[in-house]
Design a protein around this motif. Structure first.
Motif, PDB file in Angstrom:
ATOM      1  N   LEU A  73       0.838  -1.198   0.000  1.00  0.00           N
ATOM      2  CA  LEU A  73       0.000   0.000   0.000  1.00  0.00           C
ATOM      3  C   LEU A  73       0.870   1.244   0.000  1.00  0.00           C
ATOM      4  O   LEU A  73       0.651   2.170  -0.784  1.00  0.00           O
ATOM      5  N   TYR A  74       1.864   1.281   0.847  1.00  0.00           N
ATOM      6  CA  TYR A  74       2.775   2.423   0.929  1.00  0.00           C
ATOM      7  C   TYR A  74       3.487   2.648  -0.406  1.00  0.00           C
ATOM      8  O   TYR A  74       3.584   3.778  -0.883  1.00  0.00           O
ATOM      9  N   ARG A  75       3.979   1.583  -1.011  1.00  0.00           N
ATOM     10  CA  ARG A  75       4.683   1.701  -2.297  1.00  0.00           C
ATOM     11  C   ARG A  75       3.780   2.275  -3.381  1.00  0.00           C
ATOM     12  O   ARG A  75       4.190   3.149  -4.151  1.00  0.00           O
ATOM     13  N   GLU A  76       2.534   1.797  -3.449  1.00  0.00           N
ATOM     14  CA  GLU A  76       1.643   2.302  -4.489  1.00  0.00           C
ATOM     15  C   GLU A  76       1.241   3.751  -4.223  1.00  0.00           C
ATOM     16  O   GLU A  76       1.157   4.553  -5.150  1.00  0.00           O
ATOM     17  N   LEU A  77       1.011   4.095  -2.979  1.00  0.00           N
ATOM     18  CA  LEU A  77       0.667   5.487  -2.660  1.00  0.00           C
ATOM     19  C   LEU A  77       1.816   6.429  -3.008  1.00  0.00           C
ATOM     20  O   LEU A  77       1.605   7.481  -3.617  1.00  0.00           O
ATOM     21  N   THR A  78       3.036   6.066  -2.641  1.00  0.00           N
ATOM     22  CA  THR A  78       4.174   6.950  -2.922  1.00  0.00           C
ATOM     23  C   THR A  78       4.493   7.022  -4.410  1.00  0.00           C
ATOM     24  O   THR A  78       5.087   7.997  -4.860  1.00  0.00           O
ATOM     25  N   ALA A  79       4.086   6.030  -5.182  1.00  0.00           N
ATOM     26  CA  ALA A  79       4.301   6.049  -6.631  1.00  0.00           C
ATOM     27  C   ALA A  79       3.272   6.902  -7.366  1.00  0.00           C
ATOM     28  O   ALA A  79       3.473   7.277  -8.518  1.00  0.00           O
ATOM     29  N   CYS A  80       2.178   7.224  -6.698  1.00  0.00           N
ATOM     30  CA  CYS A  80       1.108   8.018  -7.316  1.00  0.00           C
ATOM     31  C   CYS A  80       1.599   9.440  -7.559  1.00  0.00           C
ATOM     32  O   CYS A  80       2.137  10.090  -6.661  1.00  0.00           O
ATOM     33  N   GLU A  81       1.380   9.937  -8.768  1.00  0.00           N
ATOM     34  CA  GLU A  81       1.840  11.280  -9.138  1.00  0.00           C
ATOM     35  C   GLU A  81       1.162  12.401  -8.354  1.00  0.00           C
ATOM     36  O   GLU A  81       1.710  13.491  -8.229  1.00  0.00           O
ATOM     37  N   LEU A  82      -0.003  12.157  -7.778  1.00  0.00           N
ATOM     38  CA  LEU A  82      -0.711  13.175  -7.010  1.00  0.00           C
ATOM     39  C   LEU A  82      -0.265  13.247  -5.559  1.00  0.00           C
ATOM     40  O   LEU A  82      -0.557  14.202  -4.850  1.00  0.00           O
ATOM     41  N   VAL A  83       0.438  12.213  -5.100  1.00  0.00           N
ATOM     42  CA  VAL A  83       0.858  12.128  -3.692  1.00  0.00           C
ATOM     43  C   VAL A  83       2.240  12.743  -3.519  1.00  0.00           C
ATOM     44  O   VAL A  83       3.173  12.402  -4.235  1.00  0.00           O
ATOM     45  N   THR A  84       2.338  13.651  -2.546  1.00  0.00           N
ATOM     46  CA  THR A  84       3.617  14.292  -2.230  1.00  0.00           C
ATOM     47  C   THR A  84       4.363  13.518  -1.151  1.00  0.00           C
ATOM     48  O   THR A  84       5.574  13.351  -1.224  1.00  0.00           O
ATOM     49  N   MET A  85       3.621  13.024  -0.138  1.00  0.00           N
ATOM     50  CA  MET A  85       4.254  12.360   0.995  1.00  0.00           C
ATOM     51  C   MET A  85       3.257  11.425   1.679  1.00  0.00           C
ATOM     52  O   MET A  85       2.065  11.703   1.696  1.00  0.00           O
ATOM     53  N   VAL A  86       3.785  10.335   2.235  1.00  0.00           N
ATOM     54  CA  VAL A  86       2.964   9.401   3.020  1.00  0.00           C
ATOM     55  C   VAL A  86       3.673   9.161   4.352  1.00  0.00           C
ATOM     56  O   VAL A  86       4.854   8.840   4.374  1.00  0.00           O
ATOM     57  N   LEU A  87       2.932   9.341   5.424  1.00  0.00           N
ATOM     58  CA  LEU A  87       3.481   9.082   6.771  1.00  0.00           C
ATOM     59  C   LEU A  87       2.665   7.990   7.437  1.00  0.00           C
ATOM     60  O   LEU A  87       1.507   7.836   7.198  1.00  0.00           O
TER      61      LEU A  87
END
Length: 87
Positions: A73-87
């Motif tokens: 989940l973390y990998r896919e979220l951080t790969a998304c072009e709209l996402v700047t950061m995931v904590l």
């Protein structure tokens, strides 16, 4: 040893996802979360705009069943072009 974790599963796990405040940001994040944690209810999401309104922070509390699931989940979220950061 690589499979060891300090967390006990299943568990509720909060993720904070930040990105630009564009209309499709929430929908894109929800689609990614749904692929990895099916059935996550809309009530699990909260969002907050930055003081200037340019950015949006979405917090979602998921029911995680493994470290592998969270990592994917973390990998896919951080790969998304709209996402700047995931904590």
């Amino acid at each position: 040893m690589a499979d060891e974790t300090l967390m006990e599963f299943p568990c509720r796990f909060p993720l904070k996802i930040m990105g630009a405040a564009v209309p499709e940001f929430h929908a894109q994040v929800a689609r990614i979360v749904e692929r990895h944690v099916p059935g996550t209810p809309e009530e699990a999401y909260t969002q907050r705009a930055s003081s200037g309104g340019r950015y949006l922070a979405i917090t979602v509390v998921v029911e995680a069943h493994s470290q592998v699931q969270l990592d994917a989940l973390y990998r896919e979220l951080t790969a998304c072009e709209l996402v700047t950061m995931v904590l």
